[in-house]
Design a protein around this motif. Structure first.
Motif, PDB file in Angstrom:
ATOM      1  N   PHE A 113       0.831  -1.209   0.000  1.00  0.00           N
ATOM      2  CA  PHE A 113       0.000   0.000   0.000  1.00  0.00           C
ATOM      3  C   PHE A 113       0.870   1.266   0.000  1.00  0.00           C
ATOM      4  O   PHE A 113       1.978   1.252   0.534  1.00  0.00           O
ATOM      5  CB  PHE A 113      -0.908   0.026   1.232  1.00  0.00           C
ATOM      6  N   PRO A 114       0.342   2.366  -0.565  1.00  0.00           N
ATOM      7  CA  PRO A 114       1.042   3.641  -0.418  1.00  0.00           C
ATOM      8  C   PRO A 114       1.017   4.055   1.050  1.00  0.00           C
ATOM      9  O   PRO A 114      -0.030   3.971   1.695  1.00  0.00           O
ATOM     10  CB  PRO A 114       0.210   4.599  -1.278  1.00  0.00           C
ATOM     11  N   TRP A 115       2.149   4.480   1.581  1.00  0.00           N
ATOM     12  CA  TRP A 115       2.193   4.737   3.012  1.00  0.00           C
ATOM     13  C   TRP A 115       3.040   5.949   3.358  1.00  0.00           C
ATOM     14  O   TRP A 115       3.881   6.417   2.600  1.00  0.00           O
ATOM     15  CB  TRP A 115       2.705   3.512   3.775  1.00  0.00           C
ATOM     16  N   SER A 116       2.769   6.450   4.564  1.00  0.00           N
ATOM     17  CA  SER A 116       3.566   7.487   5.189  1.00  0.00           C
ATOM     18  C   SER A 116       3.634   7.142   6.669  1.00  0.00           C
ATOM     19  O   SER A 116       2.953   6.209   7.120  1.00  0.00           O
ATOM     20  CB  SER A 116       2.935   8.863   4.969  1.00  0.00           C
ATOM     21  N   ALA A 117       4.434   7.877   7.423  1.00  0.00           N
ATOM     22  CA  ALA A 117       4.580   7.534   8.841  1.00  0.00           C
ATOM     23  C   ALA A 117       5.169   8.704   9.603  1.00  0.00           C
ATOM     24  O   ALA A 117       5.858   9.559   9.037  1.00  0.00           O
ATOM     25  CB  ALA A 117       5.481   6.316   9.000  1.00  0.00           C
ATOM     26  N   LEU A 118       4.888   8.741  10.906  1.00  0.00           N
ATOM     27  CA  LEU A 118       5.618   9.615  11.809  1.00  0.00           C
ATOM     28  C   LEU A 118       6.808   8.811  12.309  1.00  0.00           C
ATOM     29  O   LEU A 118       6.660   7.850  13.056  1.00  0.00           O
ATOM     30  CB  LEU A 118       4.740  10.062  12.978  1.00  0.00           C
ATOM     31  N   TYR A 119       7.995   9.206  11.855  1.00  0.00           N
ATOM     32  CA  TYR A 119       9.215   8.498  12.234  1.00  0.00           C
ATOM     33  C   TYR A 119       9.729   9.128  13.523  1.00  0.00           C
ATOM     34  O   TYR A 119      10.155  10.277  13.537  1.00  0.00           O
ATOM     35  CB  TYR A 119      10.248   8.589  11.102  1.00  0.00           C
ATOM     36  N   ILE A 120       9.648   8.362  14.624  1.00  0.00           N
ATOM     37  CA  ILE A 120       9.892   8.914  15.947  1.00  0.00           C
ATOM     38  C   ILE A 120      11.369   9.229  16.180  1.00  0.00           C
ATOM     39  O   ILE A 120      11.727  10.304  16.655  1.00  0.00           O
ATOM     40  CB  ILE A 120       9.387   7.948  17.045  1.00  0.00           C
ATOM     41  N   TYR A 121      12.241   8.292  15.833  1.00  0.00           N
ATOM     42  CA  TYR A 121      13.654   8.456  16.185  1.00  0.00           C
ATOM     43  C   TYR A 121      14.461   9.045  15.028  1.00  0.00           C
ATOM     44  O   TYR A 121      15.287   8.366  14.419  1.00  0.00           O
ATOM     45  CB  TYR A 121      14.238   7.119  16.632  1.00  0.00           C
ATOM     46  N   SER A 122      14.224  10.318  14.755  1.00  0.00           N
ATOM     47  CA  SER A 122      14.979  10.995  13.700  1.00  0.00           C
ATOM     48  C   SER A 122      16.277  11.584  14.226  1.00  0.00           C
ATOM     49  O   SER A 122      16.984  12.299  13.520  1.00  0.00           O
ATOM     50  CB  SER A 122      14.124  12.100  13.067  1.00  0.00           C
ATOM     51  N   GLY A 123      16.606  11.298  15.491  1.00  0.00           N
ATOM     52  CA  GLY A 123      17.812  11.853  16.101  1.00  0.00           C
ATOM     53  C   GLY A 123      19.085  11.478  15.375  1.00  0.00           C
ATOM     54  O   GLY A 123      20.061  12.243  15.378  1.00  0.00           O
ATOM     55  N   LYS A 124      19.095  10.297  14.751  1.00  0.00           N
ATOM     56  CA  LYS A 124      20.296   9.888  14.013  1.00  0.00           C
ATOM     57  C   LYS A 124      20.612  10.862  12.887  1.00  0.00           C
ATOM     58  O   LYS A 124      21.766  11.056  12.523  1.00  0.00           O
ATOM     59  CB  LYS A 124      20.140   8.467  13.473  1.00  0.00           C
ATOM     60  N   PHE A 125      19.564  11.495  12.329  1.00  0.00           N
ATOM     61  CA  PHE A 125      19.775  12.482  11.271  1.00  0.00           C
ATOM     62  C   PHE A 125      20.319  13.795  11.851  1.00  0.00           C
ATOM     63  O   PHE A 125      21.154  14.450  11.233  1.00  0.00           O
ATOM     64  CB  PHE A 125      18.479  12.718  10.506  1.00  0.00           C
ATOM     65  N   ARG A 126      19.852  14.164  13.041  1.00  0.00           N
ATOM     66  CA  ARG A 126      20.369  15.376  13.683  1.00  0.00           C
ATOM     67  C   ARG A 126      21.873  15.234  13.939  1.00  0.00           C
ATOM     68  O   ARG A 126      22.625  16.195  13.800  1.00  0.00           O
ATOM     69  CB  ARG A 126      19.613  15.631  14.992  1.00  0.00           C
ATOM     70  N   LYS A 127      22.294  14.035  14.320  1.00  0.00           N
ATOM     71  CA  LYS A 127      23.717  13.811  14.585  1.00  0.00           C
ATOM     72  C   LYS A 127      24.558  13.941  13.315  1.00  0.00           C
ATOM     73  O   LYS A 127      25.770  14.122  13.388  1.00  0.00           O
ATOM     74  CB  LYS A 127      23.925  12.433  15.201  1.00  0.00           C
ATOM     75  N   LEU A 128      23.907  13.811  12.149  1.00  0.00           N
ATOM     76  CA  LEU A 128      24.630  13.905  10.877  1.00  0.00           C
ATOM     77  C   LEU A 128      24.589  15.306  10.264  1.00  0.00           C
ATOM     78  O   LEU A 128      25.198  15.535   9.220  1.00  0.00           O
ATOM     79  CB  LEU A 128      24.046  12.907   9.870  1.00  0.00           C
ATOM     80  N   LEU A 129      23.827  16.214  10.877  1.00  0.00           N
ATOM     81  CA  LEU A 129      23.724  17.566  10.324  1.00  0.00           C
ATOM     82  C   LEU A 129      25.116  18.190  10.151  1.00  0.00           C
ATOM     83  O   LEU A 129      26.013  17.925  10.952  1.00  0.00           O
ATOM     84  CB  LEU A 129      22.869  18.450  11.243  1.00  0.00           C
ATOM     85  N   PRO A 130      25.339  19.019   9.121  1.00  0.00           N
ATOM     86  CA  PRO A 130      24.316  19.578   8.214  1.00  0.00           C
ATOM     87  C   PRO A 130      24.062  18.739   6.972  1.00  0.00           C
ATOM     88  O   PRO A 130      23.124  19.001   6.246  1.00  0.00           O
ATOM     89  CB  PRO A 130      24.916  20.924   7.825  1.00  0.00           C
ATOM     90  N   ARG A 131      24.898  17.702   6.721  1.00  0.00           N
ATOM     91  CA  ARG A 131      24.732  16.972   5.472  1.00  0.00           C
ATOM     92  C   ARG A 131      25.030  15.509   5.678  1.00  0.00           C
ATOM     93  O   ARG A 131      25.821  15.133   6.527  1.00  0.00           O
ATOM     94  CB  ARG A 131      25.695  17.520   4.414  1.00  0.00           C
ATOM     95  N   ALA A 132      24.387  14.660   4.844  1.00  0.00           N
ATOM     96  CA  ALA A 132      24.646  13.219   4.937  1.00  0.00           C
ATOM     97  C   ALA A 132      24.366  12.579   3.596  1.00  0.00           C
ATOM     98  O   ALA A 132      23.700  13.156   2.725  1.00  0.00           O
ATOM     99  CB  ALA A 132      23.764  12.597   6.016  1.00  0.00           C
ATOM    100  N   SER A 133      24.861  11.366   3.426  1.00  0.00           N
ATOM    101  CA  SER A 133      24.545  10.561   2.249  1.00  0.00           C
ATOM    102  C   SER A 133      23.947   9.250   2.740  1.00  0.00           C
ATOM    103  O   SER A 133      24.053   8.911   3.937  1.00  0.00           O
ATOM    104  CB  SER A 133      25.801  10.289   1.418  1.00  0.00           C
TER     105      SER A 133
END
Length: 394
Positions: free
Chosen positions: A127-147
């Motif tokens: 099914f087409p889906w979306s979600a509230l991804y709770i643990y986005s902290g891993k992305f904050r640790k990679l700021l300002p850029r990531a691959s």
């Protein structure tokens, strides 16, 4: 036609789910709510008009329980795949009964160890889906850029899923980077809390009686090691803090503590007259709020925690100063809205000093915390705007 899905039912999940249901109905959506306790959802819709309520249907849904006889590396992977298949079947069956296809399946909370962890689940979910991804902290640790190569393989697989239409997060600062990585819309959601307060609470009354007028420093929620439980425990053990009451309220995590730490926590309240411990979940959110309100200072100095926390929204709602660890999102928010103190992570002495300082200035108007602005930023009205944006994209 939206399917709203929640497979866990503890902590903040019921709160989020019920508010999500209400918001989607008020936005004019037809909602099928899949969750472990559908009766709770129906009971939480007081005040909603009949037309909005008529667009809601609920279905009981629980994930498949892992088989305890299988090795860990097998049983959790198998349970995740079977749960995904079970949910897919339940969704197909609802479509058949309603003679309508779902425009979107929205997962009310997605964690690293749920739907998203196993690549097979991403691939087989139809099914087409979306979600509230709770643990986005891993992305904050990679700021300002990531691959994508900076992320765990399963995250890369998730972001490549052709059926993922968008993703929602609780940290607005990571949306741009995540959007570049997944090439889909990333929407910032408010970090909501239940604001209802019990008229009378036996637990809160017991806590206040126990404190006997002493200032109360409270740690609330799921008490795992990363919540800074041992930092507060060490403060409570210091004889210099006998004039304070330390409250530990919530489930004590069974894993993560050493045997010595477990022994310390289990005997803390028995040995010290200024430690109130209730090592179980307070199921009623209104009673939990009453316990929260009994505290003079909220301790939320989590360890290596880069995510958002609803504890800050609760603190702003009930105007309680908070102590948090430096380094990430919670510290930024405390500084921006002047809602408490920021300390070095795990620093017991700094935590003790911060508690004293906050208690000294609790009636000082010059500190001027901006409770109202924080509450507005994480309000129900902001949730409706966020959902409207997400649905417009899909």
């Amino acid at each position: 036609n939206i399917a709203l899905v929640e497979t866990a039912w503890g902590g903040h999940q019921p709160t989020y789910f019920k508010l999500f249901v209400r918001a989607l109905l008020e936005l004019g959506c037809h909602v099928i709510a899949f969750c472990p306790e559908p009766e709770d959802v129906q009971a939480a819709l007081d005040g909603l008009n009949a037309e909005d309520r008529s667009r809601l249907k609920t279905r009981r849904f629980n994930n498949v329980t892992p088989c305890r006889f299988l090795p860990d590396r097998v049983k959790y992977r198998l349970a995740t795949i079977l749960s995904t298949l079970k949910l897919s079947f339940a969704l197909f069956r609802s479509e058949f009964r309603l003679h309508k296809k779902f425009d979107l399946v929205f997962f009310a909370s997605m964690y690293d160890n749920h739907f998203s962890r196993r690549r097979e689940s991403v691939l087989i979910f139809p099914f087409p889906w979306s979600a509230l991804y709770i643990y986005s902290g891993k992305f904050r640790k990679l700021l300002p850029r990531a691959s994508l190569s900076d992320l765990p393989p399963w995250v890369a697989a998730l972001f490549r899923s052709p059926r993922m239409k968008s993703i929602a997060v609780l940290d607005p600062d990571v949306t741009e980077m995540m959007q570049e990585l997944c090439d889909r819309p990333v929407i910032s959601f408010p970090d909501l809390t239940d604001q209802r307060l019990a008229v009378s609470s036996p637990i809160a009354a017991e806590l206040k009686k126990f404190a006997n007028g002493a200032p109360i420093v409270g740690l609330f929620g799921f008490l795992k090691p990363s919540k800074g439980t041992m930092t507060l425990a060490k403060l409570a053990l210091d004889p210099a803090n006998r004039d304070l009451c330390f409250a530990f309220v919530g489930d004590l995590a069974p894993l993560g503590y050493t045997k010595e730490e477990q022994a310390l926590l289990s005997t803390l309240s028995a040995q010290l007259p200024n430690v109130f411990s209730l090592f179980r979940r307070v199921h009623d959110e209104m009673e939990f709020n009453a316990c929260f309100c009994a505290a003079d200072v909220i301790f939320a100095a989590y360890l290596d925690f880069a995510d958002s926390s609803g504890i800050l929204t609760k603190a702003a709602t009930f105007k309680k100063p908070v102590i948090v660890s430096d380094g990430y999102l919670m510290a930024e928010r405390i500084r921006k809205f002047r809602m408490g103190a920021v300390i070095p992570q795990g620093d017991v002495q700094a935590a003790g000093n911060a508690i004293r300082e906050l208690l000294r200035h609790r009636d000082d108007a010059s500190t001027s915390p901006d409770w109202e602005s924080y509450c507005e930023e994480h309000s129900y009205s902001r949730l409706k705007v966020a959902f409207a944006n997400l649905l417009a994209l899909d």
